[in-house]
Design a protein around this motif. Structure first.
Motif, PDB file in Angstrom:
ATOM      1  N   PHE A   1      27.698  30.989  17.493  1.00 47.16           N
ATOM      2  CA  PHE A   1      28.446  32.016  18.212  1.00 47.16           C
ATOM      3  C   PHE A   1      29.221  32.890  17.244  1.00 47.16           C
ATOM      4  CE2 PHE A   1      32.190  33.793  20.171  1.00 47.16           C
ATOM      5  CZ  PHE A   1      31.666  34.357  21.311  1.00 47.16           C
ATOM      6  N   TRP A   2      29.212  34.173  17.513  1.00 45.43           N
ATOM      7  CA  TRP A   2      30.116  35.065  16.782  1.00 45.43           C
ATOM      8  C   TRP A   2      30.530  36.218  17.687  1.00 45.43           C
ATOM      9  CZ3 TRP A   2      33.476  34.493  13.312  1.00 45.43           C
ATOM     10  CH2 TRP A   2      34.052  35.583  12.655  1.00 45.43           C
ATOM     11  N   PHE A   3      31.615  36.854  17.309  1.00 46.79           N
ATOM     12  CA  PHE A   3      32.205  37.911  18.129  1.00 46.79           C
ATOM     13  C   PHE A   3      31.654  39.273  17.696  1.00 46.79           C
ATOM     14  CE2 PHE A   3      34.972  34.541  16.843  1.00 46.79           C
ATOM     15  CZ  PHE A   3      35.503  34.053  18.011  1.00 46.79           C
ATOM     16  N   ASN A   4      32.011  40.269  18.452  1.00 45.68           N
ATOM     17  CA  ASN A   4      31.813  41.627  17.971  1.00 45.68           C
ATOM     18  C   ASN A   4      33.056  42.406  18.340  1.00 45.68           C
ATOM     19  OD1 ASN A   4      31.044  44.581  18.235  1.00 45.68           O
ATOM     20  ND2 ASN A   4      29.301  43.720  17.196  1.00 45.68           N
ATOM     21  N   PHE A   5      33.563  43.172  17.367  1.00 51.76           N
ATOM     22  CA  PHE A   5      34.845  43.820  17.638  1.00 51.76           C
ATOM     23  C   PHE A   5      34.878  45.296  17.275  1.00 51.76           C
ATOM     24  CE2 PHE A   5      35.345  43.338  13.181  1.00 51.76           C
ATOM     25  CZ  PHE A   5      35.009  42.035  12.854  1.00 51.76           C
ATOM     26  N   GLY A   6      33.750  45.917  17.116  1.00 49.63           N
ATOM     27  CA  GLY A   6      33.760  47.373  16.905  1.00 49.63           C
ATOM     28  C   GLY A   6      34.423  47.782  15.611  1.00 49.63           C
ATOM     29  N   GLY A   7      35.640  48.207  15.702  1.00 52.12           N
ATOM     30  CA  GLY A   7      36.360  48.625  14.500  1.00 52.12           C
ATOM     31  C   GLY A   7      36.317  50.132  14.317  1.00 52.12           C
ATOM     32  N   ASN A   8      37.214  50.615  13.448  1.00 49.45           N
ATOM     33  CA  ASN A   8      37.328  52.058  13.231  1.00 49.45           C
ATOM     34  C   ASN A   8      36.141  52.598  12.456  1.00 49.45           C
ATOM     35  OD1 ASN A   8      40.079  52.378  14.308  1.00 49.45           O
ATOM     36  ND2 ASN A   8      40.595  51.022  12.607  1.00 49.45           N
ATOM     37  N   SER A   9      35.554  53.657  12.961  1.00 48.34           N
ATOM     38  CA  SER A   9      34.391  54.236  12.302  1.00 48.34           C
ATOM     39  C   SER A   9      34.460  55.744  12.419  1.00 48.34           C
ATOM     40  CB  SER A   9      33.093  53.776  12.966  1.00 48.34           C
ATOM     41  OG  SER A   9      33.089  52.383  13.100  1.00 48.34           O
ATOM     42  N   CYS A  10      34.019  56.420  11.398  1.00 47.66           N
ATOM     43  CA  CYS A  10      34.033  57.876  11.402  1.00 47.66           C
ATOM     44  C   CYS A  10      32.697  58.368  10.875  1.00 47.66           C
ATOM     45  CB  CYS A  10      35.159  58.383  10.512  1.00 47.66           C
ATOM     46  SG  CYS A  10      35.184  60.156  10.336  1.00 47.66           S
ATOM     47  N   VAL A  11      32.117  59.285  11.594  1.00 46.56           N
ATOM     48  CA  VAL A  11      30.819  59.832  11.198  1.00 46.56           C
ATOM     49  C   VAL A  11      30.909  61.339  11.236  1.00 46.56           C
ATOM     50  CG1 VAL A  11      28.499  60.214  12.110  1.00 46.56           C
ATOM     51  CG2 VAL A  11      29.355  57.898  11.888  1.00 46.56           C
ATOM     52  N   SER A  12      30.304  61.982  10.277  1.00 48.86           N
ATOM     53  CA  SER A  12      30.209  63.434  10.322  1.00 48.86           C
ATOM     54  C   SER A  12      28.730  63.787  10.422  1.00 48.86           C
ATOM     55  CB  SER A  12      30.829  64.015   9.050  1.00 48.86           C
ATOM     56  OG  SER A  12      30.497  65.365   8.931  1.00 48.86           O
ATOM     57  N   LEU A  13      28.396  64.594  11.413  1.00 53.84           N
ATOM     58  CA  LEU A  13      26.996  64.946  11.616  1.00 53.84           C
ATOM     59  C   LEU A  13      26.860  66.457  11.477  1.00 53.84           C
ATOM     60  CD1 LEU A  13      24.648  63.514  14.307  1.00 53.84           C
ATOM     61  CD2 LEU A  13      24.773  65.966  13.996  1.00 53.84           C
ATOM     62  N   ASN A  14      26.039  66.887  10.555  1.00 57.37           N
ATOM     63  CA  ASN A  14      25.871  68.314  10.302  1.00 57.37           C
ATOM     64  C   ASN A  14      24.451  68.745  10.580  1.00 57.37           C
ATOM     65  OD1 ASN A  14      28.507  68.900   8.931  1.00 57.37           O
ATOM     66  ND2 ASN A  14      27.710  67.262   7.633  1.00 57.37           N
ATOM     67  N   VAL A  15      24.328  69.841  11.326  1.00 52.87           N
ATOM     68  CA  VAL A  15      23.012  70.448  11.461  1.00 52.87           C
ATOM     69  C   VAL A  15      22.881  71.434  10.304  1.00 52.87           C
ATOM     70  CG1 VAL A  15      21.504  71.821  12.901  1.00 52.87           C
ATOM     71  CG2 VAL A  15      23.051  70.163  13.943  1.00 52.87           C
ATOM     72  N   ASN A  16      21.911  71.196   9.477  1.00 53.24           N
ATOM     73  CA  ASN A  16      21.771  72.006   8.269  1.00 53.24           C
ATOM     74  C   ASN A  16      21.205  73.378   8.594  1.00 53.24           C
ATOM     75  OD1 ASN A  16      22.655  69.797   6.745  1.00 53.24           O
ATOM     76  ND2 ASN A  16      20.576  68.952   6.700  1.00 53.24           N
ATOM     77  N   THR A  17      21.204  74.241   7.605  1.00 54.94           N
ATOM     78  CA  THR A  17      20.758  75.618   7.836  1.00 54.94           C
ATOM     79  C   THR A  17      19.281  75.682   8.209  1.00 54.94           C
ATOM     80  OG1 THR A  17      20.501  75.773   5.463  1.00 54.94           O
ATOM     81  CG2 THR A  17      22.502  76.707   6.411  1.00 54.94           C
ATOM     82  N   ASP A  18      18.524  74.671   7.884  1.00 55.80           N
ATOM     83  CA  ASP A  18      17.111  74.704   8.278  1.00 55.80           C
ATOM     84  C   ASP A  18      16.847  73.841   9.509  1.00 55.80           C
ATOM     85  OD1 ASP A  18      17.433  72.210   7.249  1.00 55.80           O
ATOM     86  OD2 ASP A  18      15.744  72.309   5.840  1.00 55.80           O
ATOM     87  N   GLY A  19      17.917  73.412  10.157  1.00 56.10           N
ATOM     88  CA  GLY A  19      17.728  72.650  11.383  1.00 56.10           C
ATOM     89  C   GLY A  19      17.562  71.161  11.173  1.00 56.10           C
ATOM     90  N   THR A  20      17.483  70.712   9.933  1.00 54.49           N
ATOM     91  CA  THR A  20      17.492  69.269   9.697  1.00 54.49           C
ATOM     92  C   THR A  20      18.925  68.778   9.833  1.00 54.49           C
ATOM     93  OG1 THR A  20      17.727  69.642   7.339  1.00 54.49           O
ATOM     94  CG2 THR A  20      15.479  69.364   8.188  1.00 54.49           C
ATOM     95  N   VAL A  21      19.103  67.481   9.758  1.00 58.16           N
ATOM     96  CA  VAL A  21      20.421  66.939  10.075  1.00 58.16           C
ATOM     97  C   VAL A  21      20.886  65.984   8.983  1.00 58.16           C
ATOM     98  CG1 VAL A  21      21.635  65.400  11.675  1.00 58.16           C
ATOM     99  CG2 VAL A  21      20.175  67.225  12.571  1.00 58.16           C
ATOM    100  N   GLY A  22      22.149  66.134   8.622  1.00 60.42           N
ATOM    101  CA  GLY A  22      22.765  65.199   7.686  1.00 60.42           C
ATOM    102  C   GLY A  22      23.799  64.366   8.418  1.00 60.42           C
ATOM    103  N   VAL A  23      23.707  63.068   8.270  1.00 61.95           N
ATOM    104  CA  VAL A  23      24.725  62.191   8.847  1.00 61.95           C
ATOM    105  C   VAL A  23      25.482  61.559   7.692  1.00 61.95           C
ATOM    106  CG1 VAL A  23      25.191  60.175  10.281  1.00 61.95           C
ATOM    107  CG2 VAL A  23      23.290  61.697  10.861  1.00 61.95           C
ATOM    108  N   THR A  24      26.790  61.655   7.747  1.00 64.38           N
ATOM    109  CA  THR A  24      27.629  61.082   6.706  1.00 64.38           C
ATOM    110  C   THR A  24      28.412  59.942   7.323  1.00 64.38           C
ATOM    111  OG1 THR A  24      27.860  63.299   5.837  1.00 64.38           O
ATOM    112  CG2 THR A  24      29.347  61.653   4.973  1.00 64.38           C
ATOM    113  N   GLU A  25      28.231  58.755   6.787  1.00 67.08           N
ATOM    114  CA  GLU A  25      28.977  57.616   7.294  1.00 67.08           C
ATOM    115  C   GLU A  25      29.768  56.985   6.166  1.00 67.08           C
ATOM    116  OE1 GLU A  25      27.521  53.852   7.583  1.00 67.08           O
ATOM    117  OE2 GLU A  25      25.435  54.263   7.084  1.00 67.08           O
ATOM    118  N   GLY A  26      30.648  56.073   6.490  1.00 68.52           N
ATOM    119  CA  GLY A  26      31.545  55.537   5.476  1.00 68.52           C
ATOM    120  C   GLY A  26      31.465  54.037   5.306  1.00 68.52           C
ATOM    121  N   ASN A  27      30.341  53.444   5.678  1.00 71.49           N
ATOM    122  CA  ASN A  27      30.183  52.006   5.521  1.00 71.49           C
ATOM    123  C   ASN A  27      29.032  51.683   4.582  1.00 71.49           C
ATOM    124  OD1 ASN A  27      31.646  51.922   8.453  1.00 71.49           O
ATOM    125  ND2 ASN A  27      31.940  50.063   7.263  1.00 71.49           N
ATOM    126  N   PRO A  28      29.334  51.013   3.481  1.00 68.84           N
ATOM    127  CA  PRO A  28      28.262  50.625   2.570  1.00 68.84           C
ATOM    128  C   PRO A  28      27.124  49.940   3.323  1.00 68.84           C
ATOM    129  CG  PRO A  28      30.381  50.117   1.609  1.00 68.84           C
ATOM    130  CD  PRO A  28      30.653  50.577   3.008  1.00 68.84           C
TER     131      PRO A  28
END
Ligand code: FES
Ligand code: FES
Lengths: 81, 703, 162
Positions: free
Chosen positions: B446-473
């Motif tokens: 058994f183990w828990f799950n507790f979410g936690g603070n997370s921040c993501v930045s999602l950018n639609v690039n100039t050519d319509g592709t997408v960059g996702v920036t996350e902060g968890n190794p």
């Protein structure tokens, strides 16, 4: 009012009660009210706790609203590997 | 839009098996791990460690080491301040012993020198005057009266008076009356177990490169499971402001919980500050085993009662854990998890933590839980053997399920244990004949799950592709998971998304990669960010088409007019390529082609009055020109424009929208609007000071 | 200690370096030549993360002195792919998810290639024995074995066609 279930070793700090009732609409309000009503709980609350609301565990989610009638359980601050 | 509610959904991308984005770098040796970083003028840092398990440090003489040619800095605990919160002070004291060496391998001094040989020679010149003290390494011995005291005065308020000074905390969980439960059992078994302080054993030793400049700004490159937490700890220990310390996480060569804290990073920073040059510290394997966190060592008694037909009547456990020389709360996890897999009327766990002269514990895969569960599951197996019962059936019979009051308090929602056990039962491996010398085992966990603070930045690039920036190794492939979830939400191919792990200066705070939280919590943040991007793009599309925002919907990676409010002919006209060129010189001259003009600029049949002018006053056009990539004139010129009609397709050949948004995933945390990160048009037209004009993640712009 | 001058060939290119007499080949590769693909997991010959080829022999570069590379031919992970074309082993490791954190991967790839060069069709058992000196903490060895076998099959196929 929110009914908060305490884990075993906290009960000593709350006059032996397994459940305590406080007036609160959010997690932070609940923690503040608990510490005020039962000062013995204050050190543990200051060190950090997790809160289970209807089975979902929150950590540091101070402004999460507590719905009326929700099952609220205090838990130790969760960490993981 | 609540993400808390699960609704069944057909996935197009999630569940597929794309190539992992870090694969090529990792098979070619190009991926940069902790020890692979270097900086011009870099010094080599080395740490002197205590040869004693417990010793008072009476004096440290570093003069000879400092005098050695090539040595640029020598530090001891005296080079650090004294943080006033216990937690930070313990982390610091573990990185550099203050007053006492608490375990064999505890750091007592460190040097930075021009090369490894000089650093090594310098360590030999440091004279430490130790007064050795009696030590204790076994948890039960540490709790016995008269045991050597590792640290004085560390007991929390919940420890009853009269216990060994090594006992730092006590906890108790459970419900019901175990004594009554045991009385109803046909068989009660009580056993004692011990587990060792095993090490996580990641293949990559800890490594970091620190660079502190004369103006107090610092950069730290390290292998870690949480660089934001590294920043928190190091800035507190070094007395810096968090904004002045930028931490970049390298690729990580395994962590398993062991890289959720710091061991060498504050030392490297302090050396670099003193030497005025970058300092790199790479631990040897020997140092990893002597001085970084293993898991807790434990001593556990478990007592379980069972009826003849396999119903558990009561369970009780006494858990004595040691997290080494510093207080540690891991036993609380063990106390909660021990019996959590079962639906019990009577259950109680009692936990104690005691100090021993061992390295400070670090998290290790569901910290504290496997030890307690190992003990419980062994006793259940023995009961099954004794009573002649099938171990899987017994577990099914007692399995916690939706509505079970868990042994640690909350009532479970659906948790899937029964389904898992049924699947195990149905699996051919469960009945395959065993060869000589083979065995088969079964255990619940058994183990828990507790979410936690997370921040993501999602950018639609100039050519319509997408960059996702996350902060968890990314330890186990989370960049791929995050990309998949973004692709799923946006309706574009996985390959058009690149997810990176950003440094601490580039993103809001993220909790550590721990507790199996990242795919879940960062995934939620990513989904929210993707949905916010979609909403914004639909709103802009509505402005461009001059229709209501709710008449645009997002379908298969494109904004399309939809619903009763949508003018039926928008799609048709766009398919013919009419919304194409807004440059004045290409515009059809007034009067000459009125019909076409109307179609271009007044797509909605419900539009009143004069065809809308697309001049520079139109905010929608500001939006587009802000992209500096062709702006409005390229609106529907993507390769898909013809085929997809009115669709603003992500991935079209020209960028349409520039979008940035962050999302905070901790469910229930207030959403953080970030006006500064919006596209250029919003910067001009929105007033960041006015909450009304601030966009929120929940569609405030729709008002 | 006086530095030694060493001339060697690395991945087909001539290379010269200075090193201390007690400096390991692994330290030379990583710290002096910028070839950080080989990793140090233990420094004592236990984990295999530092595996390289020295004159056609698979070695733990943490147990070889830099000075011993004089006149030798060395092959490292950096030389496994040909330009931008991955070696079948590299491709198979990606396709079969035979890596997680990836820090053991360079050593395992170098070691696996050494085996396939001498035995293009190893049994699983032979393969497991051969790779026993390469520790992986994350992935689980089954996927690694499956990936090497898949690459071996592909390389045999290519050879048969040729
Ligand atoms: S680093 Fe050479 S075998 Fe481990
Ligand atoms: S993939 Fe992490 S050690 Fe092998």
């Amino acid at each position: 009012m929110v009914r908060v279930r305490l884990w075993g070793s906290l009960r000593r700090a709350a006059d032996g009660l397994e459940e305590v009732e406080v007036r609160a609409g959010s997690v932070k309000e609940m923690l503040d009210a608990l510490a005020e009503a039962h000062p013995g709980l204050a050190p543990q609350i200051a060190r950090g706790v997790s809160v289970s609301i209807d089975g979902v565990i929150y950590r540091e989610a101070w402004f999460t609203p507590i719905p009326p009638g929700a099952e609220v359980v205090l838990m130790p601050y969760m960490t993981g590997g | 839009m609540s993400l808390d509610e699960y609704s069944r959904r057909e996935f197009k991308q999630v569940g597929t098996r794309p190539r992992r984005p870090d694969g090529v770098d990792k098979v070619t040796g190009r991926a940069m791990y902790g020890a692979d970083a270097s900086a011009p003028g870099m010094l080599v840092g080395r740490i002197l460690r205590s040869p004693h398990a417990h010793a008072r440090i009476k004096a440290i003489d570093t003069a000879a080491a400092e005098a050695l040619a090539g040595v640029k800095a020598v530090i001891t605990a005296a080079d650090f301040g004294l943080p006033d919160d216990d937690f930070t002070r313990d982390v610091q004291d573990n990185c550099m012993a203050r007053g006492k060496a608490l375990y064999d391998g505890h750091a007592v001094a460190a040097v930075a020198a021009v090369d490894a040989a000089t650093a090594k020679a310098a360590l030999k010149l440091i004279r430490v005057d130790y007064e050795t003290l009696p030590h204790v390494t076994d948890v039960d011995a540490a709790m016995a009266p008269g045991a050597p005291v590792v640290q004085e005065g560390r007991a929390l308020e919940n420890v009853p008076a009269g216990m060994s000074a090594n006992v730092t905390s006590h906890c108790e969980f459970g419900h019901g009356d175990p004594a009554a439960g045991f009385a109803r059992a046909d068989r009660v078994i009580e056993r004692h177990f011990t587990t060792a302080a095993t090490h996580q054993g990641y293949i990559e030793p800890h490594a970091c490169l620190a660079s502190v400049s004369a103006d107090g700004k610092a950069d730290l490159w390290c292998c870690t499971q949480g660089h934001f937490f590294v920043r928190t700890l190091c800035s507190a220990i070094l007395g810096m402001e968090a904004s002045q310390l930028r931490v970049t996480a390298s690729e990580i060569g395994g962590g398993f919980g062991g890289k959720t804290t710091v061991f060498i990073e504050p030392v490297a920073l302090a050396l670099s500050r003193k030497a005025g040059r970058p300092v790199k510290i790479v631990m040897s394997r020997d140092e990893v085993f002597r001085a970084t966190g293993p898991t807790v060592s434990t001593s556990i008694e478990v007592k379980i009662g069972m009826t003849k037909d396999g119903r558990i009547t009561a369970g009780e456990a006494h858990l004595r854990y040691s997290g080494g020389a510093f207080p540690c709360a891991t036993v609380e996890m063990g106390g909660q998890a021990a019996f959590a897999a079962y639906d019990l009327d009577h259950v109680r766990t009692y936990g104690w933590n005691a100090l021993t002269n061992r390295p400070k514990e670090a998290a290790y895969r569901a910290p504290g839980a496997p030890q307690a569960i190992y003990a419980v599951e062994n006793v259940i197996d023995e009961l099954c053997l004794d009573l002649g019962l099938d171990p899987l059936e017994v577990r099914l019979k007692n399995a916690a399920t939706k509505g079970t009051k868990s042994s640690y308090g909350p009532t479970f929602p659906a948790i899937g244990l029964v389904a898992t056990l049924e699947a195990a039962k149905a699996h051919p491996h469960y009945t395959a004949p065993l060869a000589e010398g083979q065995g088969r085992g079964l255990s619940c966990g058994f183990w828990f799950n507790f979410g936690g603070n997370s921040c993501v930045s999602l950018n639609v690039n100039t050519d319509g592709t997408v960059g996702v920036t996350e902060g968890n190794p990314d330890i186990g492939g989370s960049r791929a998971s995050i990309s998949l979830m973004a692709a799923e939400e946006l309706g574009i191919p996985y390959e058009r998304i690149r997810t990176i792990v950003a440094d601490t200066a580039s993103l809001g705070y993220n909790d550590v990669t721990d507790g199996s939280r990242v795919t879940f919590a960062v995934g939620l943040a990513t989904i929210k960010a993707a949905r916010a991007a979609i909403r914004l793009m639909c709103e802009r599309a509505a402005k461009i088409w001059g229709i209501e925002a709710d008449a645009v919907e997002w379908k298969d990676g494109a904004a399309v007019p939809a619903g009763p409010n949508a003018p039926a002919d928008v799609a048709r006209r766009d398919r013919r390529g009419l919304v194409r060129d807004r440059r004045p010189d290409r515009r059809p001259p007034r009067g000459q082609c009125r019909r076409r003009r109307r179609q271009l600029w007044r797509p909605s049949g419900r539009c009143r009055g004069r065809p809308r002018d697309r001049g520079d006053q139109d905010p929608a056009l500001h939006d587009l020109s802000g992209c500096r990539q062709g702006g409005a004139s390229r609106l529907c010129r993507g390769p898909d424009a013809g085929r997809r009609g009115a669709g603003h397709r992500l991935g079209a050949e020209r960028g349409i929208y520039l979008w940035r948004r962050r999302a905070v995933a901790e469910r229930g945390l207030s959403r953080l609007p970030h006006p500064g990160r919006l596209g250029p048009a919003e910067d001009r037209h929105g007033d960041p000071g006015n909450p009304q004009s601030r966009p929120s993640l929940r569609g405030a712009r729709r008002r | 200690m006086k530095s030694l001058q060493v001339s060697t060939t690395i991945n087909g290119d001539a290379a010269e370096f200075l090193c201390a007499p007690d400096e390991t080949l692994l330290d030379v590769l990583r710290n002096r030549l910028g070839l950080t693909g080989a990793k140090e997991g233990c420094g004592t010959g236990d984990c295999g993360a530092c595996s390289v080829m020295l004159n056609g022999r698979l070695v733990c570069s943490c147990l070889v002195l830099g000075a011993e590379a004089e006149g030798a031919e060395i092959a490292t992970i950096e030389g496994l792919a040909e330009g931008d074309v991955l070696h079948p082993l590299q491709q198979a490791f990606i396709d079969h998810a035979a890596l997680q954190c990836g820090v053991c991967t360079p050593g395992i790839l170098v070691a696996a290639k050494a085996l396939l060069d001498r035995d293009p069709d190893p049994s699983d058992e032979a393969l497991r024995y051969w790779l026993a000196g390469n520790l992986c903490r994350c992935t689980g060895y089954d996927k690694i074995i499956a990936a090497v076998q898949a690459a071996a099959a592909e390389m045999r196929g290519a050879r048969d066609v040729a």
